[in-house]
Design a protein around this motif. Structure first.
Motif, PDB file in Angstrom:
ATOM      1  N   LEU A   2       0.821  -1.202   0.000  1.00  0.00           N
ATOM      2  CA  LEU A   2       0.000   0.000   0.000  1.00  0.00           C
ATOM      3  C   LEU A   2       0.861   1.261   0.000  1.00  0.00           C
ATOM      4  N   VAL A   3       1.921   1.273   0.802  1.00  0.00           N
ATOM      5  CA  VAL A   3       2.832   2.420   0.831  1.00  0.00           C
ATOM      6  C   VAL A   3       3.525   2.578  -0.512  1.00  0.00           C
ATOM      7  N   LEU A   4       3.988   1.480  -1.094  1.00  0.00           N
ATOM      8  CA  LEU A   4       4.648   1.554  -2.396  1.00  0.00           C
ATOM      9  C   LEU A   4       3.693   2.050  -3.483  1.00  0.00           C
ATOM     10  N   ALA A   5       2.472   1.556  -3.492  1.00  0.00           N
ATOM     11  CA  ALA A   5       1.497   1.982  -4.497  1.00  0.00           C
ATOM     12  C   ALA A   5       1.154   3.456  -4.332  1.00  0.00           C
ATOM     13  N   THR A   6       0.996   3.917  -3.096  1.00  0.00           N
ATOM     14  CA  THR A   6       0.689   5.322  -2.851  1.00  0.00           C
ATOM     15  C   THR A   6       1.843   6.215  -3.279  1.00  0.00           C
ATOM     16  N   SER A   7       3.057   5.807  -2.989  1.00  0.00           N
ATOM     17  CA  SER A   7       4.232   6.584  -3.406  1.00  0.00           C
ATOM     18  C   SER A   7       4.341   6.644  -4.922  1.00  0.00           C
ATOM     19  N   ALA A   8       4.105   5.518  -5.585  1.00  0.00           N
ATOM     20  CA  ALA A   8       4.175   5.481  -7.046  1.00  0.00           C
ATOM     21  C   ALA A   8       3.096   6.369  -7.663  1.00  0.00           C
ATOM     22  N   MET A   9       1.882   6.323  -7.123  1.00  0.00           N
ATOM     23  CA  MET A   9       0.814   7.172  -7.655  1.00  0.00           C
ATOM     24  C   MET A   9       1.116   8.645  -7.428  1.00  0.00           C
TER      25      MET A   9
END
Length: 85
Positions: free
Chosen positions: A27-34
């Motif tokens: 979730l943290v990785l996806a939020t950072s990527a977005m």
């Protein structure tokens, strides 16, 4: 297959906690990527929101508290009237 109940509970706890940690990491990785994607491809909207902030001067700005006090007083009075006090 004849493990004790304690060992089974410990294994279940570790699987559950591991699943939560993996999910939160993804979730943290996806939020950072977005966030990176949005800031790169829609830079004009980021510039608008940043420029809308007041400049940081280090000094507190003068605030007219009379309007704030009036709004809070009206809200308290309205609340008390609704409750029947």
């Amino acid at each position: 297959m004849h493990e004790s109940l304690f060992v089974q509970g410990l294994e279940l706890m570790l699987y559950g906690m591991g699943t939560v940690v993996i999910f939160l990491s993804l979730l943290v990785l996806a939020t950072s990527a977005m966030s990176r994607f949005i800031s790169r491809h829609f830079a004009e909207t980021s510039a608008i929101t940043v420029s809308a902030r007041p400049p940081a001067t280090g000094k507190p700005q003068a605030v007219d508290d009379s309007e704030l006090v009036a709004v809070i007083s009206a809200a308290v009075q309205s609340h008390r009237q609704r409750r029947g006090r």
